[in-house]
Design a protein around this motif. Structure first.
Motif, PDB file in Angstrom:
ATOM      1  N   ARG A  73       0.840  -1.191  -0.114  1.00  0.00           N
ATOM      2  CA  ARG A  73      -0.005   0.098   0.160  1.00  0.00           C
ATOM      3  C   ARG A  73       0.941   1.366  -0.095  1.00  0.00           C
ATOM      4  O   ARG A  73       1.966   1.319   0.271  1.00  0.00           O
ATOM      5  N   TYR A  74       0.047   2.354  -0.451  1.00  0.00           N
ATOM      6  CA  TYR A  74       0.890   3.667  -0.201  1.00  0.00           C
ATOM      7  C   TYR A  74       1.231   3.912   1.279  1.00  0.00           C
ATOM      8  O   TYR A  74       0.581   3.742   2.354  1.00  0.00           O
ATOM      9  N   ASN A  75       2.711   4.260   1.539  1.00  0.00           N
ATOM     10  CA  ASN A  75       3.002   4.129   2.740  1.00  0.00           C
ATOM     11  C   ASN A  75       4.298   5.044   2.847  1.00  0.00           C
ATOM     12  O   ASN A  75       5.446   4.623   2.203  1.00  0.00           O
ATOM     13  N   LEU A  76       4.046   6.308   3.497  1.00  0.00           N
ATOM     14  CA  LEU A  76       5.326   7.395   3.589  1.00  0.00           C
ATOM     15  C   LEU A  76       6.323   6.917   4.308  1.00  0.00           C
ATOM     16  O   LEU A  76       7.349   7.538   4.472  1.00  0.00           O
ATOM     17  N   LYS A  77       6.202   5.930   5.355  1.00  0.00           N
ATOM     18  CA  LYS A  77       7.085   5.523   6.415  1.00  0.00           C
ATOM     19  C   LYS A  77       7.695   4.156   6.079  1.00  0.00           C
ATOM     20  O   LYS A  77       8.147   3.484   7.252  1.00  0.00           O
ATOM     21  N   ARG A  78       7.589   3.702   4.878  1.00  0.00           N
ATOM     22  CA  ARG A  78       8.011   2.373   4.823  1.00  0.00           C
ATOM     23  C   ARG A  78       9.436   1.913   4.907  1.00  0.00           C
ATOM     24  O   ARG A  78      10.160   2.869   4.472  1.00  0.00           O
ATOM     25  N   ARG A  79       9.851   0.995   5.667  1.00  0.00           N
ATOM     26  CA  ARG A  79      11.290   0.511   5.790  1.00  0.00           C
ATOM     27  C   ARG A  79      11.470  -0.779   5.255  1.00  0.00           C
ATOM     28  O   ARG A  79      10.643  -1.758   5.314  1.00  0.00           O
ATOM     29  N   ILE A  80      12.535  -0.886   4.414  1.00  0.00           N
ATOM     30  CA  ILE A  80      12.824  -2.177   3.722  1.00  0.00           C
ATOM     31  C   ILE A  80      13.964  -2.778   4.223  1.00  0.00           C
ATOM     32  O   ILE A  80      15.248  -1.983   4.254  1.00  0.00           O
ATOM     33  N   ALA A  81      14.170  -3.956   4.452  1.00  0.00           N
ATOM     34  CA  ALA A  81      15.079  -4.666   4.997  1.00  0.00           C
ATOM     35  C   ALA A  81      16.493  -4.489   4.087  1.00  0.00           C
ATOM     36  O   ALA A  81      17.721  -4.348   4.280  1.00  0.00           O
ATOM     37  N   VAL A  82      16.184  -4.647   2.665  1.00  0.00           N
ATOM     38  CA  VAL A  82      17.287  -4.553   1.538  1.00  0.00           C
ATOM     39  C   VAL A  82      18.093  -3.425   1.868  1.00  0.00           C
ATOM     40  O   VAL A  82      19.454  -3.030   1.572  1.00  0.00           O
ATOM     41  N   TYR A  83      17.388  -2.156   2.326  1.00  0.00           N
ATOM     42  CA  TYR A  83      17.800  -0.858   2.280  1.00  0.00           C
ATOM     43  C   TYR A  83      18.462  -0.516   3.847  1.00  0.00           C
ATOM     44  O   TYR A  83      18.395   0.352   4.226  1.00  0.00           O
ATOM     45  N   HIS A 141       6.893   4.943  -0.113  1.00  0.00           N
ATOM     46  CA  HIS A 141       6.123   4.054  -1.062  1.00  0.00           C
ATOM     47  C   HIS A 141       4.782   5.037  -1.529  1.00  0.00           C
ATOM     48  O   HIS A 141       4.078   4.916  -0.954  1.00  0.00           O
ATOM     49  N   LYS A 142       4.989   5.756  -2.752  1.00  0.00           N
ATOM     50  CA  LYS A 142       3.882   6.649  -2.982  1.00  0.00           C
ATOM     51  C   LYS A 142       2.916   5.973  -3.872  1.00  0.00           C
ATOM     52  O   LYS A 142       2.064   6.599  -4.685  1.00  0.00           O
ATOM     53  N   GLY A 143       3.083   4.841  -4.171  1.00  0.00           N
ATOM     54  CA  GLY A 143       1.816   4.252  -4.906  1.00  0.00           C
ATOM     55  C   GLY A 143       1.379   2.937  -4.179  1.00  0.00           C
ATOM     56  O   GLY A 143       1.728   2.648  -3.073  1.00  0.00           O
ATOM     57  N   THR A 144       0.352   2.450  -4.771  1.00  0.00           N
ATOM     58  CA  THR A 144      -0.334   1.274  -4.574  1.00  0.00           C
ATOM     59  C   THR A 144      -0.065   0.044  -5.422  1.00  0.00           C
ATOM     60  O   THR A 144      -0.357   0.041  -6.520  1.00  0.00           O
ATOM     61  N   ASP A 145       0.594  -1.000  -5.020  1.00  0.00           N
ATOM     62  CA  ASP A 145       0.877  -2.302  -5.693  1.00  0.00           C
ATOM     63  C   ASP A 145      -0.296  -3.276  -5.873  1.00  0.00           C
ATOM     64  O   ASP A 145      -0.627  -3.720  -4.730  1.00  0.00           O
ATOM     65  N   PHE A 146      -0.614  -3.610  -7.123  1.00  0.00           N
ATOM     66  CA  PHE A 146      -1.529  -4.599  -7.241  1.00  0.00           C
ATOM     67  C   PHE A 146      -0.724  -5.807  -7.894  1.00  0.00           C
ATOM     68  O   PHE A 146      -0.275  -5.794  -8.945  1.00  0.00           O
ATOM     69  N   ALA A 147      -0.527  -6.719  -7.310  1.00  0.00           N
ATOM     70  CA  ALA A 147       0.000  -8.014  -7.732  1.00  0.00           C
ATOM     71  C   ALA A 147      -0.898  -8.804  -8.929  1.00  0.00           C
ATOM     72  O   ALA A 147      -2.113  -8.938  -8.405  1.00  0.00           O
ATOM     73  N   ALA A 148      -0.304  -9.143  -9.996  1.00  0.00           N
ATOM     74  CA  ALA A 148      -1.192  -9.889 -11.163  1.00  0.00           C
ATOM     75  C   ALA A 148      -0.306 -10.872 -11.899  1.00  0.00           C
ATOM     76  O   ALA A 148       1.108 -10.291 -12.111  1.00  0.00           O
ATOM     77  N   PRO A 149      -0.546 -11.996 -12.522  1.00  0.00           N
ATOM     78  CA  PRO A 149       0.347 -12.384 -13.561  1.00  0.00           C
ATOM     79  C   PRO A 149       0.873 -11.566 -14.588  1.00  0.00           C
ATOM     80  O   PRO A 149       0.007 -10.633 -14.913  1.00  0.00           O
ATOM     81  N   ILE A 150       1.970 -11.749 -15.155  1.00  0.00           N
ATOM     82  CA  ILE A 150       2.422 -11.084 -16.332  1.00  0.00           C
ATOM     83  C   ILE A 150       1.482 -11.334 -17.478  1.00  0.00           C
ATOM     84  O   ILE A 150       0.922 -12.308 -17.639  1.00  0.00           O
ATOM     85  N   GLY A 151       1.451 -10.197 -18.082  1.00  0.00           N
ATOM     86  CA  GLY A 151       0.564 -10.274 -19.263  1.00  0.00           C
ATOM     87  C   GLY A 151      -1.101  -9.671 -18.891  1.00  0.00           C
ATOM     88  O   GLY A 151      -1.951  -9.824 -19.708  1.00  0.00           O
ATOM     89  N   THR A 152      -1.382  -9.690 -17.477  1.00  0.00           N
ATOM     90  CA  THR A 152      -2.551  -9.160 -17.160  1.00  0.00           C
ATOM     91  C   THR A 152      -3.184  -7.814 -17.567  1.00  0.00           C
ATOM     92  O   THR A 152      -2.078  -7.029 -17.556  1.00  0.00           O
ATOM     93  N   PRO A 153      -4.374  -7.613 -18.311  1.00  0.00           N
ATOM     94  CA  PRO A 153      -4.463  -6.228 -18.823  1.00  0.00           C
ATOM     95  C   PRO A 153      -4.552  -5.221 -17.851  1.00  0.00           C
ATOM     96  O   PRO A 153      -4.960  -5.474 -16.748  1.00  0.00           O
ATOM     97  N   ILE A 154      -4.042  -3.915 -17.963  1.00  0.00           N
ATOM     98  CA  ILE A 154      -4.020  -2.963 -16.894  1.00  0.00           C
ATOM     99  C   ILE A 154      -4.960  -2.000 -17.863  1.00  0.00           C
ATOM    100  O   ILE A 154      -4.868  -1.379 -18.979  1.00  0.00           O
ATOM    101  N   MET A 155      -5.973  -1.419 -17.044  1.00  0.00           N
ATOM    102  CA  MET A 155      -7.019  -0.472 -17.466  1.00  0.00           C
ATOM    103  C   MET A 155      -6.943   0.912 -16.657  1.00  0.00           C
ATOM    104  O   MET A 155      -6.261   1.144 -15.749  1.00  0.00           O
ATOM    105  N   ALA A 156      -7.109   1.804 -17.588  1.00  0.00           N
ATOM    106  CA  ALA A 156      -7.191   3.080 -17.284  1.00  0.00           C
ATOM    107  C   ALA A 156      -8.394   3.372 -16.407  1.00  0.00           C
ATOM    108  O   ALA A 156      -9.509   2.705 -16.477  1.00  0.00           O
ATOM    109  N   THR A 157      -8.120   3.847 -15.079  1.00  0.00           N
ATOM    110  CA  THR A 157      -9.067   3.871 -14.106  1.00  0.00           C
ATOM    111  C   THR A 157     -10.315   5.016 -14.369  1.00  0.00           C
ATOM    112  O   THR A 157     -11.069   5.168 -13.623  1.00  0.00           O
ATOM    113  N   ALA A 158     -10.060   5.782 -15.274  1.00  0.00           N
ATOM    114  CA  ALA A 158     -10.978   7.030 -15.516  1.00  0.00           C
ATOM    115  C   ALA A 158     -10.646   7.581 -16.960  1.00  0.00           C
ATOM    116  O   ALA A 158      -9.447   7.323 -17.567  1.00  0.00           O
ATOM    117  N   ASN A 159     -11.364   8.248 -17.609  1.00  0.00           N
ATOM    118  CA  ASN A 159     -11.381   8.967 -18.780  1.00  0.00           C
ATOM    119  C   ASN A 159     -10.216   9.866 -18.806  1.00  0.00           C
ATOM    120  O   ASN A 159     -10.164  10.569 -17.525  1.00  0.00           O
TER     121      ASN A 159
END
Length: 448
Positions: free
Chosen positions: A277-287, A294-312
């Protein structure tokens, strides 16, 4: 003594004359039958039934049909059918402004119309890139090429149902297309009814059109003209109406001209899960557990899944960077923008207008990513925010100038919808349903 002998000779002559007459009459009848049969055969030969396809009478040709195989090319297909390479090159050059012969795709059908003689030389090559369109390269007399479409027929139909389990099963029991369920759930009532929580006794009516090619090939549900859904005893009307003929924007409104959808879809991909999810205080072990917003929201889906415009909106960026990978950015109005990252491939260009639900790309793993997903970013007045915490607006309401036109437009349609009777209002609980099915099975056994 001579009289009996003379009488006997006379009798034999009469019998012979009679026999000759019978043979003659029989022969005449046989000749007449043969003449009639010949006339019938000639009539059949002279009046063949026309078979029209692609604008040609197929009776005038030897028709050869096939599909593009691996390794096939336009030249190889014609060469196999006795056309020499100088002529093939000439045909390809003349046709290239209409159709690039290199675009032939494996598995697509083609037809050769050949001369009706011993040589059977090709006179036209017809290629079908899809069920509706076809390309004709004609070289019988002069060489010319053109594209065309097969005739399309739209048949208006109605359907009703009462929910005992779910809407897909209800439609299946009536032999109706599951596409109806998809359209109602995802295109019309996605923002007003949760189809995962339908109740027994919910019921619906729908006016829709089925699409046919050449009056014979069924290609599915084309559109829903109007619908009525009764959920928890609350009625929900929906009427299809075009609000912008230039951009081709079609929305669904209720009986009071209120738009049934929201301005933004909840997610840019279907059947996915939120992996981050969107999280401005995210901490990652790798770093080293440093704060990495993280200023975005990640949606996990299989490779090749269609991505749609959420609005006009209008595409403002469609590019590649090291971190984002393949990405697309869309401006929806003066307030809102969205961005879609890590695509396998983009499907739009800068400046292109897209409608809500249009496929703008496909899920991939380009850029900095540990797995297949789309990172969905949301801007409000130039600042990235969490889309799940925004009070997002409803879709653009119908304009005052169109409202009166809309209400007039739906009046006869609503009357038609209201007058469609429900086929059955009987709701069966699980026990009753099981007993009914058992009774039917017993009857079938008895009949056998």
């Amino acid at each position: 003594m001579d009289r009996p002998r003379n009488r006997s000779v006379g009798n034999r002559c009469i019998v012979q004359i009679l026999l000759i007459g019978v043979v003659f009459l029989t022969a005449c009848k046989d000749d007449a039958k043969e003449d009639i049969l010949a006339e019938e055969i000639i009539a059949v030969v002279e009046e063949p039934k026309d078979i029209i396809e692609f604008g040609f009478n197929l009776n005038d040709f030897v028709v050869k049909r096939d599909t593009i195989k691996k390794g096939d090319s336009f030249g190889e297909i014609l060469e196999r059918n006795k056309v020499g390479y100088p002529q093939i090159f000439h045909i390809a050059e003349k046709a290239k402004d209409t159709f690039d012969i290199r675009q032939l795709q494996i598995g697509k059908p083609y037809t050769l119309l050949c001369s009706k003689d011993s040589l059977e030389l090709p006179q036209s090559f017809i290629y079908q890139p899809n069920l509706e369109e076809y390309v004709v390269i004609n070289f019988k007399d002069s060489i010319h090429a053109y594209t065309n479409r097969k005739p399309i027929t739209y048949v208006e139909k109605t359907a009703t149902g009462v929910i005992n389990n779910n809407i897909s099963l209800t439609l299946e029991e009536q032999g109706l297309s599951p596409r109806l369920a998809y359209k109602m759930a995802d295109e019309i009532y996605a923002w007003t009814i949760d189809f995962r929580r339908l109740q027994k006794g919910d019921r619906f009516k729908v006016i829709y059109t089925d699409k046919y090619i050449d009056d014979t090939i069924y290609t599915g549900v084309h559109n829903i003209k109007a619908a009525y859904f009764e959920h928890n005893n609350e009625p929900f009307y929906a009427f299809e109406f075009e609000t912008d003929s230039v951009k081709g924007i079609i929305d669904y409104f209720n009986e009071e001209a209120k738009n049934l959808r929201r301005a933004f879809l909840k997610a840019p991909v279907k059947f996915s899960r939120v992996s981050s999810r969107y999280n401005l205080k995210r901490r990652i072990a790798v770093y080293g557990y440093k704060v990495r917003p993280h200023k975005g929201t990640d949606f996990a889906a299989p490779i090749g899944t269609p991505i749609m415009a959420t609005a006009n909106g209008t595409v403002t960026k469609a590019s590649y960077t090291g971190g984002n990978g393949n990405y697309v950015k869309i401006r929806h109005n003066a307030t809102y923008e969205t961005q879609y990252l890590h695509m396998k491939k983009r499907n739009v260009k800068v400046g292109q207008f897209v409608k809500q639900g249009d496929v703008i790309g496909w899920v991939g793993m380009t850029g900095n990513t540990g797995g297949p997903h789309v990172c969905y970013r949301f801007w409000v007045n130039g600042r990235q925010v969490d889309p799940f915490k925004q009070k997002l607006p409803e879709a653009k309401p119908i304009s005052d100038s169109l409202k009166l036109e809309y209400l007039k437009f739906i009046k006869p349609i609503k009357s038609q919808l209201d007058n469609i009777p429900f086929e059955s209002t009987e709701i069966l609980d699980e026990k009753t349903l099981e007993e009914t099915l058992e009774e039917k099975n017993n009857l079938i056994t008895l009949n056998l």
